[in-house]
Scaffold this active site. Structure first.
Site, PDB file in Angstrom:
ATOM      1  N   HIS A  16       0.842  -1.201   0.000  1.00  0.00           N
ATOM      2  CA  HIS A  16       0.000   0.000   0.000  1.00  0.00           C
ATOM      3  C   HIS A  16       0.873   1.246   0.000  1.00  0.00           C
ATOM      4  CE1 HIS A  16       0.989  -0.566   4.273  1.00  0.00           C
ATOM      5  NE2 HIS A  16       0.927   0.754   4.335  1.00  0.00           N
ATOM      6  N   HIS A  31       5.678   6.090  -1.802  1.00  0.00           N
ATOM      7  CA  HIS A  31       6.328   4.797  -2.018  1.00  0.00           C
ATOM      8  C   HIS A  31       5.447   3.662  -1.517  1.00  0.00           C
ATOM      9  CE1 HIS A  31       7.210   5.408   2.240  1.00  0.00           C
ATOM     10  NE2 HIS A  31       7.368   4.092   2.312  1.00  0.00           N
TER      11      HIS A  31
END
Length: 197
Positions: free
Chosen positions: A46, A137
């Site tokens: 995620h 990220h």
């Protein structure tokens, strides 16, 4: 409770990422290298917009209402995974990550404003919000033990390039430490906030 506000890449992007990582992970497993890496399970991949180390359960409903209102006012984003990096740096890596990029690349990325907005609304409802600088990220691995050199590995990971996807919802996710397989966290999506409704 521990919680976070996040974007979840769709299954096809997760499949592309795991297929990309698999041969690299297998090659590392065959070597006696330092550090050893604990690879993120596919269902845990995620992009965190806001990490909430402490969210009182009685504040959850207010956060959900604020999140729904905020998400309805913003337009969806087109994102892709492209490139890689390490925290804090490749010479003493604790975390390996896949970079998240907006498509098309823009001078003023909106993803950072999403992170700022979700952190601000969580703070307004009384949640404790982690203040780490936002860097878009997806964490793919963590060092098992001391940090180490990751330069050669990052050269291999930097060739990552997935198909784009449209981020049409933001998720509020609860994290249960140590309740997953082999002592990993267990995640529960508490609510999804549709974007641009």
């Amino acid at each position: 409770m521990r919680a976070f506000v996040a974007l979840l890449p769709p299954p096809e992007v997760i499949d592309q990422l795991t297929s990309f990582l698999e041969p690299r992970r297998d090659a590392l497993a065959a070597l006696d290298t330092h550090p050893r890496w604990r690879w993120t399970r596919p269902e845990h991949l995620h992009l965190t917009l806001a990490f909430l180390p402490e969210l009182d359960e009685w504040r959850e409903e207010e956060l959900e209402e604020e999140g729904m209102r905020w998400a309805a006012r913003v337009a969806p984003l087109t994102l892709r995974l492209a490139g890689a990096g390490a925290f804090p740096d490749p010479g003493a890596a604790r975390v390996l990550w896949a970079a998240v990029r907006e498509e098309p690349e823009v001078e003023e990325p909106r993803l950072g404003s999403w992170a700022s907005a979700t952190r601000a609304l969580a703070s307004r409802v009384g949640a404790r919000v982690d203040g780490t600088r936002f860097s878009p990220h997806v964490t793919v691995a963590r060092a098992a033990g001391r940090p180490g050199l990751a330069g050669h590995l990052l050269q291999s990971l930097d060739t990552l390039h997935t198909d784009p996807w449209i981020a049409e919802e933001v998720c509020l996710i609860r994290s249960y430490l140590g309740q997953g397989p082999r002592g990993t966290p267990r995640y529960e999506v508490l609510q999804t906030w549709p974007v641009g409704d």
